[in-house]
Design a protein around this motif. Structure first.
Motif, PDB file in Angstrom:
ATOM      1  N   ILE A 227       0.741  -1.268   0.137  1.00 17.41           N
ATOM      2  CA  ILE A 227      -0.127   0.099  -0.071  1.00 17.41           C
ATOM      3  C   ILE A 227       0.758   1.279   0.212  1.00 17.41           C
ATOM      4  O   ILE A 227       0.410   1.660  -0.902  1.00 17.41           O
ATOM      5  N   SER A 228       1.668   1.305   1.077  1.00 21.09           N
ATOM      6  CA  SER A 228       2.892   2.574   1.109  1.00 21.09           C
ATOM      7  C   SER A 228       3.367   2.728  -0.372  1.00 21.09           C
ATOM      8  O   SER A 228       3.224   3.777  -1.343  1.00 21.09           O
ATOM      9  N   LYS A 229       4.216   1.501  -0.489  1.00 18.97           N
ATOM     10  CA  LYS A 229       4.538   1.356  -2.364  1.00 18.97           C
ATOM     11  C   LYS A 229       3.700   2.456  -3.139  1.00 18.97           C
ATOM     12  O   LYS A 229       4.457   2.881  -4.283  1.00 18.97           O
ATOM     13  N   LEU A 230       2.708   1.665  -3.933  1.00 21.80           N
ATOM     14  CA  LEU A 230       2.224   2.226  -4.024  1.00 21.80           C
ATOM     15  C   LEU A 230       1.592   3.347  -4.392  1.00 21.80           C
ATOM     16  O   LEU A 230       0.663   4.235  -5.200  1.00 21.80           O
ATOM     17  N   LYS A 231       1.148   3.924  -3.082  1.00 27.31           N
ATOM     18  CA  LYS A 231       1.000   5.418  -2.664  1.00 27.31           C
ATOM     19  C   LYS A 231       1.940   6.382  -3.029  1.00 27.31           C
ATOM     20  O   LYS A 231       1.637   7.504  -4.019  1.00 27.31           O
TER      21      LYS A 231
END
Length: 223
Positions: free
Chosen positions: A172-176
């Motif tokens: 999630i952090s990477k996608l954001k």
């Protein structure tokens, strides 16, 4: 006392150059505030939102970007109007421009801005005045979305659906982060322009075109 035409034209050029530099400096300085608003919206995205990033951008982010651009355009145009009136009174005298606003002058100068720059003795004004999709006057970017959909890292969706909590949090952090970067790049193009593609309309370009039209019309009147 009426100044010689050559002096008036030189002073108008100085005004044009000064205002152009102000625009070129002000817009990039303001961008971090817009990025902050957009990043905050991305940080608030749920897993469901991340799986449908295009829909989230269209419904939540585009309106924020549009409002910011419109607000800055109005602010800078207001500043240009005040500068135009002050410069006109000082250089050409108040009487010829008593009823003119900056927008009036830009409208009046639009025709010569695309055809008579060499006649006015300012050939470098002619560059970039017929860009496709840009209204010569007014803040119009042509058809299509304000910014292209910045959907990235689609493969990460499978990870979100199948991974455990720790892996999912990292994904999630990477996608954001990737989504923010994509949005920033798309916004920069719409605000500052694309050095590799002059047909892409931008806020900076629109202001430059209007400023050119005003300067050329002032020179025509001075002649």
């Amino acid at each position: 006392m009426q100044l010689p035409v050559e002096v008036v034209r030189s002073e108008i050029l100085d005004w044009w150059e000064g205002e152009r530099e102000k625009i070129a400096m002000t817009i990039p300085d303001r961008l971090p505030a817009l990025f902050y608003q957009v990043d905050k919206l991305v940080d608030e995205m749920t897993v469901k939102d991340l799986l449908r990033r295009g829909k989230y951008q269209t419904e939540k982010i585009d309106s924020v970007v549009t409002t910011w651009i419109e607000r800055l355009y109005k602010e800078l145009t207001h500043d240009l109007d005040e500068s135009f009136r002050a410069s006109s009174r000082e250089i050409e005298g108040d009487e010829p421009y008593r009823s003119w606003s900056y927008s009036d002058m830009a409208t009046a100068g639009a025709a010569i801005a695309v055809s008579a720059a060499p006649v006015a003795g300012v050939p470098f004004f002619a560059a970039g005045l017929t860009t496709a999709g840009t209204a010569i006057l007014g803040f119009t970017f042509g058809g299509g979305a304000l910014i292209p959909l910045a959907v990235t890292a689609a493969a990460g969706s499978a990870v979100l659906l199948a991974a455990g909590p720790a892996v999912r949090a990292k994904a999630i952090s990477k996608l954001k982060s990737k989504f923010k970067n994509s949005l920033h790049e798309a916004i920069e193009v719409r605000v500052l322009g694309d050095a590799t593609d002059v047909t892409v309309a931008s806020l900076k370009q629109t202001l430059f075109v209007e400023l050119q039209a005003v300067a050329l019309k002032r020179m025509e009147i001075a002649d």
